[in-house]
Design an enzyme around this catalytic site. Structure first.
Site, short mmCIF file in Angstrom:
data_model
loop_
_atom_site.label_atom_id
_atom_site.label_comp_id
_atom_site.label_asym_id
_atom_site.label_seq_id
_atom_site.Cartn_x
_atom_site.Cartn_y
_atom_site.Cartn_z
N GLU A 144 8.75 16.89 15.42
CA GLU A 144 9.45 16.54 13.94
C GLU A 144 8.69 17.33 12.91
OE1 GLU A 144 8.16 13.04 11.87
OE2 GLU A 144 10.30 12.54 11.28
N GLU A 186 2.01 8.92 15.01
CA GLU A 186 0.72 8.93 15.15
C GLU A 186 0.10 7.73 14.39
OE1 GLU A 186 2.61 11.38 13.96
OE2 GLU A 186 2.47 12.47 15.86
N GLU A 199 8.65 1.67 11.39
CA GLU A 199 9.67 2.62 11.12
C GLU A 199 9.09 4.04 11.08
OE1 GLU A 199 12.81 1.98 11.28
OE2 GLU A 199 12.67 0.06 11.02
N LYS A 254 0.81 -1.14 -0.02
CA LYS A 254 0.14 -0.04 0.09
C LYS A 254 0.86 1.12 0.05
CE LYS A 254 -1.88 2.99 1.92
NZ LYS A 254 -2.14 4.52 1.43
N GLY A 263 1.41 5.20 13.30
CA GLY A 263 1.98 3.70 13.74
C GLY A 263 1.49 3.34 15.05
N CYS A 322 12.87 10.87 7.50
CA CYS A 322 12.88 10.50 9.02
C CYS A 322 14.20 10.66 9.82
CB CYS A 322 12.34 9.06 9.10
SG CYS A 322 13.43 8.01 8.03
P1 NAD Z 1 1.71 8.73 7.31
O1 NAD Z 1 1.99 7.98 8.71
O2 NAD Z 1 0.82 9.70 7.08
O3 NAD Z 1 1.36 7.65 6.17
C1 NAD Z 1 2.22 6.39 5.86
C2 NAD Z 1 1.56 5.41 5.28
O4 NAD Z 1 0.49 5.10 6.11
C3 NAD Z 1 0.82 5.91 3.94
O5 NAD Z 1 0.84 5.02 2.98
C4 NAD Z 1 -0.53 6.22 4.63
O6 NAD Z 1 -1.50 6.18 3.35
C5 NAD Z 1 -0.86 5.17 5.49
N1 NAD Z 1 -1.77 5.12 6.34
C6 NAD Z 1 -2.21 6.52 6.86
N2 NAD Z 1 -3.15 6.27 7.70
C7 NAD Z 1 -3.34 4.90 7.95
C8 NAD Z 1 -3.97 4.10 8.85
N3 NAD Z 1 -5.20 4.60 9.85
N4 NAD Z 1 -3.88 2.90 8.52
C9 NAD Z 1 -3.02 2.14 7.98
N5 NAD Z 1 -2.52 2.97 6.95
C10 NAD Z 1 -2.34 4.27 7.38
O7 NAD Z 1 3.09 9.20 7.08
P2 NAD Z 1 3.96 10.09 6.04
O8 NAD Z 1 3.35 11.54 5.79
O9 NAD Z 1 3.34 9.42 4.67
O10 NAD Z 1 5.41 10.15 6.06
C11 NAD Z 1 6.04 10.93 6.59
C12 NAD Z 1 6.42 10.24 8.14
O11 NAD Z 1 7.04 8.97 8.00
C13 NAD Z 1 7.39 11.10 8.90
O12 NAD Z 1 6.77 10.91 10.39
C14 NAD Z 1 8.77 10.31 8.96
O13 NAD Z 1 9.40 10.29 9.77
C15 NAD Z 1 8.32 8.88 8.72
N6 NAD Z 1 9.06 7.96 7.96
C16 NAD Z 1 9.88 7.29 8.79
C17 NAD Z 1 11.09 6.33 8.37
C18 NAD Z 1 11.74 5.44 9.01
O14 NAD Z 1 12.60 4.83 8.51
N7 NAD Z 1 11.75 5.54 10.22
C19 NAD Z 1 11.30 6.63 6.81
C20 NAD Z 1 10.49 7.68 6.24
C21 NAD Z 1 9.29 8.13 6.94
#
Ligand code: NAD
Length: 483
Positions: A387, A233, A252, A177, A235, A286
């Site tokens: 962040e 959030e 992650e 996804k 996660g 991240c």
């Molecule tokens: P996000 O949490 O909004 O979305 C991440 C993914 O989760 C997307 O595919 C989104 O569609 C999906 N998603 C959203 N709500 C969901 C739900 N309720 N249930 C299941 N899936 C859902 O994050 P983002 O804005 O896409 O990315 C930015 C964040 O990701 C930042 O906090 C960044 O630090 C983090 N990040 C972490 C790493 C790492 O390896 N630690 C790497 C890249 C990004």
């Protein structure tokens, strides 16, 4: 296979491109121009169910593909990624607004990742264990089953590969996804996997919103494991939902990493590398070392040099070769990041540079922000704790090693970080004291395909990359044979 820019993108399920059952779709906006340039199928729980059923049917066959053939399939996929490098990089650059040079590096990293895990397939297995009882104890390493892989928009193809390659290598089947903002290279990867000969159903891609498609994937009873990269959030929600049927979970999440610059650091290296360890991908990283802690005796010199470097950055259109800073993922996200500028000023920090929206006509409709430097930041300020996920860096002074460690650890997060010093003893001492999953000494980069990557505290659970991740995509079955 054509890789021309799409107008309509369907789901990829069981080897077929198909619209969402509901017929719903959503627009994809080019973040550099504000123009809609594609329509994407909006998958929901019905589509997720069809994709998961397809992955479940493919399980029996895929786990039995022998190690030599599975290796060859992943190597062929890596080759196809390299053959299509330029078109994939252009697609990613346009979709995410990132500089084309960074996009090429990320596509290469994806190919490297499939090669690495292709090579791992015939080198990991079970064990024989010297138990006390009379007999032989064996472990079989088995696939987990159907894995739901959920990826963010900041490094779409690279993070998809980090999850897909070890999951496929260990014999799992997949529903991927992608983030709704960046679905394109995930769909291309799915098509290339089919072209490489990976059987239909082994890798399915469902596009759609996180709240609907992502949520349905996490809830689906046939999904045995979720590997999620995204915000802390979301996660937390994923982990709670996964607990309902004891799904395996790898998370992650976010970060607010510290970059410690001691007075004996080589500033000719530390200044530019510190800048790029925050500004890569316009700060939407991240691992961004967005808190720079500088020993007081070199604080002013460091700030002067850092500001000069920020002033010379080339902000431009993502597809231009000379662009160093592209745009952010959307104007909504840019505005959220820009809100931290008046917030930091109100908290008492000094804005030394940037934080404005560029005025050049060719950038006017894009999600651009001039990278910002805050000085005189206090560790308790929101700009130092939250962040920001954009091109904003907080610089703060420290006096002693102990103070630097205390500030670095004063965070909910623990993902990444750097230490700059010529004193190897101090480097190792401080590296041990910092609560984080990965660290770099005298460089701004600590992600290596071959080494485990992940966070502590609210930055995540489990590890990606290296051989360590293979345990997250395997179950160990113990078998005892009595003598
Ligand atoms: P996000 O949490 O909004 O979305 C991440 C993914 O989760 C997307 O595919 C989104 O569609 C999906 N998603 C959203 N709500 C969901 C739900 N309720 N249930 C299941 N899936 C859902 O994050 P983002 O804005 O896409 O990315 C930015 C964040 O990701 C930042 O906090 C960044 O630090 C983090 N990040 C972490 C790493 C790492 O390896 N630690 C790497 C890249 C990004």
């Amino acid at each position: 296979m054509g890789l021309s820019l799409p107008m309509m993108e369907h789901l990829l399920i069981d080897g077929d491109r198909r619209p969402a059952v509901s017929g719903s779709q959503f627009d994809l906006t080019d973040p550099a121009t504000g123009q809609v340039w594609a329509a994407i199928a909006a998958g929901d729980a019905v589509d997720v169910d069809i994709a998961v059923q397809s992955a479940d049917r493919a399980r029996g066959h895929w786990r039995k593909v022998n190690s030599r053939d599975r290796t060859r399939l992943l190597l062929r996929l890596a080759d196809l990624i390299r053959v299509n490098l330029e078109s994939l990089a252009r697609l990613e650059s346009r979709n995410a607004g990132k500089p084309i040079r960074e996009a090429r590096d990320e596509v290469n990293l994806a190919a490297d990742c499939f090669e690495y895990y292709a090579g791992a397939i015939n080198k990991v297995g079970g064990q024989t264990i010297p138990v006390a009882a009379a007999g032989t104890s064996l472990t079989f390493r088995e696939p987990v089953g159907v894995c739901g892989l959920i990826i963010p928009w900041n490094f779409p193809i690279a993070i998809a590969a980090w999850k897909l390659a070890p999951a496929l290598a260990m014999g799992n089947t997949i529903v991927l996804k992608p983030a709704s903002q960046t679905p394109l290279t995930a769909l291309r990867l799915g098509e290339l996997a089919l072209e490489a000969g990976i059987p239909p159903g082994v890798l399915n891609v469902v596009t759609g919103s996180g709240a609907i498609a992502g949520n349905a994937l996490v809830r689906h009873p046939l999904v045995r494991k979720i590997s999620f990269t995204g915000s802390t959030e979301v996660g937390i929600q994923v982990m709670k939902l996964a607990a309902e049927d004891i799904k395996r979970v790898t998370l992650e999440l976010g970060g607010k990493s510290a970059n410690l610059i001691f007075a004996d650091a080589d500033l000719d290296l530390a200044v530019p590398k510190s800048m790029w360890s925050v500004l890569g991908n316009a700060g939407q990283d991240c691992c961004a070392r967005s808190r720079i802690l500088v020993q007081r005796s070199i604080y002013d010199t460091f700030l002067t040099q850092l500001t000069q470097q920020f002033q010379s950055l080339k902000i431009g259109l993502p597809l231009e070769e000379s662009t160093e800073i592209g745009c952010l993922i959307s104007t909504a996200h840019r505005d959220r990041v820009a809100d931290y500028i008046p917030m930091g000023q109100a908290e008492g920090a000094t804005l030394l540079w940037g934080g404005t929206i560029p005025t050049a006509a060719h950038l006017a409709d894009g999600a651009y922000l001039v990278p910002a430097i805050f000085a005189d930041v206090q560790p308790t300020m929101r700009i130092a704790q939250e962040e920001i996920f954009g091109p904003v860096v907080c610089v703060m002074p420290f006096d002693t090693e102990a103070e630097a460690i205390a500030i670095a650890n004063d965070s909910f997060y623990g993902l990444s970080g750097s230490i700059w010093t010529r004193d190897i003893g101090r480097a190792l001492r401080v590296a041990r004291a910092i609560e984080t999953g990965v660290l770099s000494i005298n460089t701004g980069h600590s992600v290596h395909l071959e080494a485990p990557f992940g966070g502590v505290k609210r930055s995540g659970l489990g590890r990606e990359l290296g051989m360590a991740v293979l345990d997250h995509y395997s179950e160990f079955k113990s078998v005892f044979i009595a003598e």
